[in-house]
Design a protein around this motif. Sequence first.
Motif, PDB file in Angstrom:
ATOM      1  N   LEU A 204      -4.203   2.766   2.907  1.00 53.01           N
ATOM      2  CA  LEU A 204      -3.715   3.965   3.598  1.00 53.01           C
ATOM      3  C   LEU A 204      -2.692   3.587   4.671  1.00 53.01           C
ATOM      4  O   LEU A 204      -1.605   4.191   4.751  1.00 53.01           O
ATOM      5  CB  LEU A 204      -4.888   4.717   4.215  1.00 53.01           C
ATOM      6  CG  LEU A 204      -4.548   5.946   5.063  1.00 53.01           C
ATOM      7  CD1 LEU A 204      -3.869   7.011   4.214  1.00 53.01           C
ATOM      8  CD2 LEU A 204      -5.813   6.511   5.720  1.00 53.01           C
ATOM      9  N   ILE A 205      -3.011   2.588   5.482  1.00 51.53           N
ATOM     10  CA  ILE A 205      -2.092   2.161   6.542  1.00 51.53           C
ATOM     11  C   ILE A 205      -0.808   1.603   5.949  1.00 51.53           C
ATOM     12  O   ILE A 205       0.302   1.898   6.421  1.00 51.53           O
ATOM     13  CB  ILE A 205      -2.777   1.124   7.448  1.00 51.53           C
ATOM     14  CG1 ILE A 205      -3.990   1.745   8.153  1.00 51.53           C
ATOM     15  CG2 ILE A 205      -1.795   0.577   8.481  1.00 51.53           C
ATOM     16  CD1 ILE A 205      -4.838   0.743   8.911  1.00 51.53           C
ATOM     17  N   HIS A 206      -0.957   0.803   4.890  1.00 50.64           N
ATOM     18  CA  HIS A 206       0.229   0.187   4.280  1.00 50.64           C
ATOM     19  C   HIS A 206       1.155   1.244   3.693  1.00 50.64           C
ATOM     20  O   HIS A 206       2.393   1.120   3.800  1.00 50.64           O
ATOM     21  CB  HIS A 206      -0.205  -0.797   3.196  1.00 50.64           C
ATOM     22  CG  HIS A 206       0.908  -1.616   2.636  1.00 50.64           C
ATOM     23  ND1 HIS A 206       1.549  -2.601   3.361  1.00 50.64           N
ATOM     24  CD2 HIS A 206       1.533  -1.585   1.429  1.00 50.64           C
ATOM     25  CE1 HIS A 206       2.496  -3.161   2.621  1.00 50.64           C
ATOM     26  NE2 HIS A 206       2.512  -2.548   1.440  1.00 50.64           N
ATOM     27  N   ILE A 207       0.594   2.264   3.059  1.00 50.41           N
ATOM     28  CA  ILE A 207       1.425   3.332   2.496  1.00 50.41           C
ATOM     29  C   ILE A 207       2.172   4.066   3.610  1.00 50.41           C
ATOM     30  O   ILE A 207       3.355   4.404   3.465  1.00 50.41           O
ATOM     31  CB  ILE A 207       0.556   4.308   1.683  1.00 50.41           C
ATOM     32  CG1 ILE A 207       0.009   3.617   0.433  1.00 50.41           C
ATOM     33  CG2 ILE A 207       1.353   5.547   1.278  1.00 50.41           C
ATOM     34  CD1 ILE A 207      -1.016   4.442  -0.328  1.00 50.41           C
ATOM     35  N   TRP A 217       8.392   0.653   8.661  1.00 48.36           N
ATOM     36  CA  TRP A 217       8.099   0.360  10.068  1.00 48.36           C
ATOM     37  C   TRP A 217       7.581  -1.068  10.244  1.00 48.36           C
ATOM     38  O   TRP A 217       7.835  -1.690  11.271  1.00 48.36           O
ATOM     39  CB  TRP A 217       7.067   1.351  10.592  1.00 48.36           C
ATOM     40  CG  TRP A 217       7.516   2.778  10.515  1.00 48.36           C
ATOM     41  CD1 TRP A 217       8.814   3.212  10.417  1.00 48.36           C
ATOM     42  CD2 TRP A 217       6.712   3.956  10.520  1.00 48.36           C
ATOM     43  NE1 TRP A 217       8.858   4.580  10.360  1.00 48.36           N
ATOM     44  CE2 TRP A 217       7.580   5.073  10.435  1.00 48.36           C
ATOM     45  CE3 TRP A 217       5.351   4.193  10.605  1.00 48.36           C
ATOM     46  CZ2 TRP A 217       7.114   6.375  10.415  1.00 48.36           C
ATOM     47  CZ3 TRP A 217       4.883   5.500  10.583  1.00 48.36           C
ATOM     48  CH2 TRP A 217       5.759   6.572  10.489  1.00 48.36           C
ATOM     49  N   ALA A 218       6.841  -1.563   9.272  1.00 47.21           N
ATOM     50  CA  ALA A 218       6.290  -2.919   9.367  1.00 47.21           C
ATOM     51  C   ALA A 218       5.927  -3.402   7.973  1.00 47.21           C
ATOM     52  O   ALA A 218       5.523  -2.592   7.125  1.00 47.21           O
ATOM     53  CB  ALA A 218       5.047  -2.931  10.269  1.00 47.21           C
ATOM     54  N   PRO A 219       6.054  -4.706   7.702  1.00 47.27           N
ATOM     55  CA  PRO A 219       5.688  -5.228   6.369  1.00 47.27           C
ATOM     56  C   PRO A 219       4.188  -5.161   6.090  1.00 47.27           C
ATOM     57  O   PRO A 219       3.770  -5.084   4.949  1.00 47.27           O
ATOM     58  CB  PRO A 219       6.183  -6.681   6.408  1.00 47.27           C
ATOM     59  CG  PRO A 219       7.147  -6.733   7.534  1.00 47.27           C
ATOM     60  CD  PRO A 219       6.693  -5.714   8.537  1.00 47.27           C
ATOM     61  N   TYR A 224       0.707 -10.542   5.502  1.00 51.17           N
ATOM     62  CA  TYR A 224      -0.603 -11.157   5.270  1.00 51.17           C
ATOM     63  C   TYR A 224      -0.554 -12.056   4.036  1.00 51.17           C
ATOM     64  O   TYR A 224      -1.043 -13.200   4.054  1.00 51.17           O
ATOM     65  CB  TYR A 224      -1.646 -10.053   5.114  1.00 51.17           C
ATOM     66  CG  TYR A 224      -2.938 -10.463   4.467  1.00 51.17           C
ATOM     67  CD1 TYR A 224      -3.861 -11.268   5.130  1.00 51.17           C
ATOM     68  CD2 TYR A 224      -3.260 -10.038   3.186  1.00 51.17           C
ATOM     69  CE1 TYR A 224      -5.052 -11.633   4.536  1.00 51.17           C
ATOM     70  CE2 TYR A 224      -4.445 -10.387   2.580  1.00 51.17           C
ATOM     71  CZ  TYR A 224      -5.340 -11.184   3.256  1.00 51.17           C
ATOM     72  OH  TYR A 224      -6.509 -11.543   2.663  1.00 51.17           O
ATOM     73  N   PHE A 225       0.046 -11.588   2.950  1.00 54.07           N
ATOM     74  CA  PHE A 225       0.152 -12.402   1.734  1.00 54.07           C
ATOM     75  C   PHE A 225       1.056 -13.608   1.949  1.00 54.07           C
ATOM     76  O   PHE A 225       0.745 -14.720   1.484  1.00 54.07           O
ATOM     77  CB  PHE A 225       0.686 -11.549   0.580  1.00 54.07           C
ATOM     78  CG  PHE A 225      -0.187 -10.369   0.234  1.00 54.07           C
ATOM     79  CD1 PHE A 225      -1.560 -10.446   0.357  1.00 54.07           C
ATOM     80  CD2 PHE A 225       0.361  -9.178  -0.209  1.00 54.07           C
ATOM     81  CE1 PHE A 225      -2.377  -9.359   0.046  1.00 54.07           C
ATOM     82  CE2 PHE A 225      -0.429  -8.092  -0.523  1.00 54.07           C
ATOM     83  CZ  PHE A 225      -1.802  -8.177  -0.388  1.00 54.07           C
ATOM     84  N   ASP A 304       8.418  -6.925  -0.468  1.00 54.49           N
ATOM     85  CA  ASP A 304       8.829  -8.054   0.374  1.00 54.49           C
ATOM     86  C   ASP A 304       8.210  -9.354  -0.128  1.00 54.49           C
ATOM     87  O   ASP A 304       8.874 -10.395  -0.188  1.00 54.49           O
ATOM     88  CB  ASP A 304       8.414  -7.805   1.826  1.00 54.49           C
ATOM     89  CG  ASP A 304       9.427  -6.955   2.563  1.00 54.49           C
ATOM     90  OD1 ASP A 304      10.368  -6.469   1.909  1.00 54.49           O
ATOM     91  OD2 ASP A 304       9.270  -6.760   3.783  1.00 54.49           O
ATOM     92  N   TYR A 305       6.939  -9.286  -0.478  1.00 58.07           N
ATOM     93  CA  TYR A 305       6.238 -10.480  -0.943  1.00 58.07           C
ATOM     94  C   TYR A 305       6.747 -10.915  -2.320  1.00 58.07           C
ATOM     95  O   TYR A 305       6.860 -12.111  -2.600  1.00 58.07           O
ATOM     96  CB  TYR A 305       4.741 -10.198  -1.004  1.00 58.07           C
ATOM     97  CG  TYR A 305       3.913 -11.329  -1.549  1.00 58.07           C
ATOM     98  CD1 TYR A 305       3.685 -12.477  -0.802  1.00 58.07           C
ATOM     99  CD2 TYR A 305       3.347 -11.245  -2.828  1.00 58.07           C
ATOM    100  CE1 TYR A 305       2.923 -13.523  -1.313  1.00 58.07           C
ATOM    101  CE2 TYR A 305       2.584 -12.282  -3.335  1.00 58.07           C
ATOM    102  CZ  TYR A 305       2.375 -13.412  -2.585  1.00 58.07           C
ATOM    103  OH  TYR A 305       1.626 -14.443  -3.085  1.00 58.07           O
ATOM    104  N   ALA A 306       7.071  -9.938  -3.189  1.00 60.43           N
ATOM    105  CA  ALA A 306       7.492 -10.243  -4.561  1.00 60.43           C
ATOM    106  C   ALA A 306       8.984  -9.994  -4.756  1.00 60.43           C
ATOM    107  O   ALA A 306       9.412  -9.608  -5.838  1.00 60.43           O
ATOM    108  CB  ALA A 306       6.673  -9.399  -5.539  1.00 60.43           C
TER     109      ALA A 306
END
Length: 372
Positions: A204-207, A217-219, A224-225, A304-306
Amino acid sequence: LYTVLPEYNETSGEALPFDTNQLEDMTPADAAYTASLVDDGTQTLVLQVSMSTFFAGLMAWLGWFLFCIFGGIGMASMPMDLLMVYKNRPRHMDAVEFAEAQKSLRDRVNELVEIGELIKVERDANPQMGKVGGFGNFLSADKRKQAQSERQALLEFKQAVYLLEQDVEDFKACTQNYENYNPLKPYISLFLGICSLIISLFWLIHIIVYVLPKNPWAPFLNNYFEWFDKWFPLFGVISVAIFTIYLLFAAITGCFKFGLRVACMQLHPMILGKTYMSSFLFNIGLVLMCSLPVVQFSADAFSDYARYSTINQLFNVQIANLNFFGFFFTKNIFVYIFMGFMFLAAVFLMCRPRNTPPSGKELRDRLRSRRG
C-alpha cells in the motif's frame, strides 16, 4: 565523449565492473555544449512490436480486470482471515456452551436438509433449473429473472453448506478431536497473518509513494532490494519473489472471499485432501490469467531495481505504450481500481470480519413460494 577511469582489484589486479563513479567530471567545454542545446519539445517515435508482444499486452489487459478486483480484495482479506484463525482457535467448552453449539448445528443441518430436498424436487421438475434455455428465452426478461433467482438459490445453498462444514470442523476440534488438534496451527496462522499484514501495508505504501505519482516521491522497496543486493544478491531476488507471489495468493484469496460474501459465483475452495478437480482447474486458470498483470505490475513497481532487465523494457516501454492498451497502463486506471477494492474490502471486513451464512429461513420461503 566520456572518459572512463578504470579501477582494478588491489589483490588480483583484475579490472572491476564498470560503475558510473568511474566517469570523469564535466569540463567547462562539456558545460558549454550542454548550455547550447535547444529543447525542441517532445517527439513521438512510432515503433512496431512483435505479435507475441502484442498478445502479451492483450492478455495482460484482460487479466487486469480480474486481478484489480480479486487482488484488491485479497490484499485486505488474507491478513484478516489468518488472524481470525487465531482468534477463533478451539477452546474448552463447558456443558452449557456445548449443548448450545450442538443444538445450533443440529438446527442448521435440519434446515439445510429441508432446503436441499426442495431444490431436488424443483430440479426434477425443471432439469434446466438456473439456465435461461434457448435464444428466445434469453430475450425474455421474465425468463432471465427466473433463471437468475434459481441460480442465486443454488449459490446461497452451497455457501451455507460450506460454512456449516467449517463450523462442524471447528466444533469437532473443540470436542471429540481436541486431542488430535495441532495446537501450533493457530499460532502459525497468527505469524503468517502478521507477515501478510506487513506485506500488504508495504505494498500500500509503495503504491502511494512510487507507483501512482507521476514523479515518484521515494523509491521505497526498490532501495530495500538494492540494499540487499550489495551484500547478498540472493536475498534481493527472494524478496522480489515474495512480494510478487503474494499478489497471486491475494488474487486467489480475494476470488474465494468475493464468492463467499457475495453469492454470485461458484465457490472453489482449496482444502488439503478435499479439493475437487474443478476447483484445481478454476484456480489454475485464475492464476494464469493474473500472472501477466502481476508481472507487469511488479515490473512497474520495481522499475528502479529492475531498470536494466528485459522485462522492464518489454512491459514498461513496449506494452505500456501500445495503442488503446497504453491508456489504461500509463494512466494507472487498473491500479486505482485495485486500490479502491482494497480500501472497500478493508472497511467491509473490519465491520463484518466473520463469514455469516445466508438466512436459511428466507431461502426456504423463496423456494416454497416458487412451488406455489
